[in-house]
Design an enzyme around this catalytic site. Sequence first.
Site, PDB file in Angstrom:
ATOM      1  N   HIS A  17       0.836  -1.205   0.000  1.00 29.56           N
ATOM      2  CA  HIS A  17       0.000   0.000   0.000  1.00 29.56           C
ATOM      3  C   HIS A  17       0.875   1.260   0.000  1.00 29.56           C
ATOM      4  O   HIS A  17       0.614   2.201  -0.742  1.00 29.56           O
ATOM      5  CB  HIS A  17      -0.895   0.046   1.257  1.00 29.56           C
ATOM      6  CG  HIS A  17      -1.899  -1.062   1.350  1.00 29.56           C
ATOM      7  ND1 HIS A  17      -2.043  -1.841   2.475  1.00 29.56           N
ATOM      8  CD2 HIS A  17      -2.815  -1.517   0.469  1.00 29.56           C
ATOM      9  CE1 HIS A  17      -3.018  -2.715   2.282  1.00 29.56           C
ATOM     10  NE2 HIS A  17      -3.494  -2.553   1.076  1.00 29.56           N
ATOM     11  N   LYS A  41     -18.172  -6.212   9.089  1.00 34.07           N
ATOM     12  CA  LYS A  41     -17.022  -7.125   9.185  1.00 34.07           C
ATOM     13  C   LYS A  41     -16.230  -6.849  10.455  1.00 34.07           C
ATOM     14  O   LYS A  41     -15.971  -5.685  10.783  1.00 34.07           O
ATOM     15  CB  LYS A  41     -16.113  -6.901   7.970  1.00 34.07           C
ATOM     16  CG  LYS A  41     -15.737  -8.193   7.258  1.00 34.07           C
ATOM     17  CD  LYS A  41     -15.168  -7.902   5.893  1.00 34.07           C
ATOM     18  CE  LYS A  41     -13.679  -8.168   5.835  1.00 34.07           C
ATOM     19  NZ  LYS A  41     -13.129  -7.867   4.501  1.00 34.07           N
ATOM     20  N   ARG A  90      -2.560  -6.065  -8.514  1.00 36.02           N
ATOM     21  CA  ARG A  90      -1.526  -7.097  -8.401  1.00 36.02           C
ATOM     22  C   ARG A  90      -1.674  -8.186  -9.448  1.00 36.02           C
ATOM     23  O   ARG A  90      -0.710  -8.702  -9.961  1.00 36.02           O
ATOM     24  CB  ARG A  90      -1.582  -7.760  -7.013  1.00 36.02           C
ATOM     25  CG  ARG A  90      -0.956  -6.962  -5.921  1.00 36.02           C
ATOM     26  CD  ARG A  90      -1.454  -7.428  -4.577  1.00 36.02           C
ATOM     27  NE  ARG A  90      -2.888  -7.235  -4.490  1.00 36.02           N
ATOM     28  CZ  ARG A  90      -3.601  -7.394  -3.389  1.00 36.02           C
ATOM     29  NH1 ARG A  90      -3.017  -7.782  -2.291  1.00 36.02           N
ATOM     30  NH2 ARG A  90      -4.894  -7.174  -3.384  1.00 36.02           N
ATOM     31  N   SER A 128      -3.047  -7.701   2.789  1.00 33.04           N
ATOM     32  CA  SER A 128      -3.385  -7.558   4.206  1.00 33.04           C
ATOM     33  C   SER A 128      -3.849  -8.895   4.772  1.00 33.04           C
ATOM     34  O   SER A 128      -3.512  -9.250   5.899  1.00 33.04           O
ATOM     35  CB  SER A 128      -4.491  -6.523   4.392  1.00 33.04           C
ATOM     36  OG  SER A 128      -4.062  -5.265   3.972  1.00 33.04           O
TER      37      SER A 128
HETATM   38  P1  ADP Z   1      -9.764  -3.990  -0.022  1.00 33.78           P
HETATM   39  O1  ADP Z   1      -9.813  -4.398   1.416  1.00 33.78           O
HETATM   40  O2  ADP Z   1     -10.639  -2.847  -0.422  1.00 33.78           O
HETATM   41  O3  ADP Z   1      -9.751  -5.133  -0.996  1.00 33.78           O
HETATM   42  P2  ADP Z   1      -7.040  -3.361   0.540  1.00 33.78           P
HETATM   43  O4  ADP Z   1      -7.138  -2.517   1.728  1.00 33.78           O
HETATM   44  O5  ADP Z   1      -6.470  -4.733   0.683  1.00 33.78           O
HETATM   45  O6  ADP Z   1      -8.369  -3.370  -0.277  1.00 33.78           O
HETATM   46  O7  ADP Z   1      -6.179  -2.616  -0.548  1.00 33.78           O
HETATM   47  C1  ADP Z   1      -6.491  -1.339  -1.019  1.00 33.78           C
HETATM   48  C2  ADP Z   1      -5.908  -1.179  -2.401  1.00 33.78           C
HETATM   49  O8  ADP Z   1      -4.524  -1.488  -2.370  1.00 33.78           O
HETATM   50  C3  ADP Z   1      -6.529  -2.121  -3.440  1.00 33.78           C
HETATM   51  O9  ADP Z   1      -6.605  -1.428  -4.660  1.00 33.78           O
HETATM   52  C4  ADP Z   1      -5.532  -3.244  -3.541  1.00 33.78           C
HETATM   53  O10 ADP Z   1      -5.557  -3.862  -4.813  1.00 33.78           O
HETATM   54  C5  ADP Z   1      -4.241  -2.483  -3.347  1.00 33.78           C
HETATM   55  N1  ADP Z   1      -3.169  -3.334  -2.850  1.00 33.78           N
HETATM   56  C6  ADP Z   1      -3.185  -4.160  -1.789  1.00 33.78           C
HETATM   57  N2  ADP Z   1      -1.997  -4.789  -1.651  1.00 33.78           N
HETATM   58  C7  ADP Z   1      -1.218  -4.347  -2.691  1.00 33.78           C
HETATM   59  C8  ADP Z   1       0.107  -4.635  -3.122  1.00 33.78           C
HETATM   60  N3  ADP Z   1       0.876  -5.513  -2.480  1.00 33.78           N
HETATM   61  N4  ADP Z   1       0.569  -3.989  -4.217  1.00 33.78           N
HETATM   62  C9  ADP Z   1      -0.226  -3.112  -4.867  1.00 33.78           C
HETATM   63  N5  ADP Z   1      -1.478  -2.809  -4.531  1.00 33.78           N
HETATM   64  C10 ADP Z   1      -1.971  -3.418  -3.449  1.00 33.78           C
END
Ligand code: ADP
Length: 161
Positions: A17, A41, A90, A128
């Site tokens: 992120h 959630k 990703r 995450s």
């Molecule tokens: P959500 O819970 O809404 O799916 P996240 O909080 O996991 O999203 O992630 C927010 C954004 O960051 C999303 O667009 C996700 O694709 C992106 N993201 C998460 N991990 C990575 C990563 N390792 N590299 C690039 N983008 C990421």
Amino acid sequence: MRTAVCSGSFDPVTYGHIDIFERASKMFDKIIVGVFHNIRKEPFFTVDERIRLITESTKHIDNLSVASFSGILPDFMHEVGASVIVRGLRSVTDFEYEMQEAQMIKHISPDIETIFILTSQDYYFLSSSGVRELATFRGDVAGLVPPCVEKAINEKMGIVR
Ligand code: ADP
């Protein structure tokens, strides 16, 4: 002023992120990290904890601020005066999901654009949920998340290293 929102759950924020925040911050005047508060959630970290951890790990990004929202993203975008959503991509699986989300947002609010930044090769495997799973099994999350997040995870799990 061009303002973009990086939206997500960030439960917890990872180096994947942060990489997206850093790159987006160079493309816009202002970046707002929008932490989604999903009332349906049970989270690992509360919204307040997530906001604190993101704020602490992004001190080096001058034009970034952090806020939370619990309704629909277009409402939050209008509230904060932003017109662009930045999401990270990703994989093909991300793409399928992101395309549906972006088109739904376009349907609700044609004035909002969603753009995508490709993950860097160091972080394509990082999520995450992966970090949470590793933490649940008391694995070492060092190198995947900023030090303050690592500390908060270890405290929550009662891990002493
Ligand atoms: P959500 O819970 O809404 O799916 P996240 O909080 O996991 O999203 O992630 C927010 C954004 O960051 C999303 O667009 C996700 O694709 C992106 N993201 C998460 N991990 C990575 C990563 N390792 N590299 C690039 N983008 C990421």
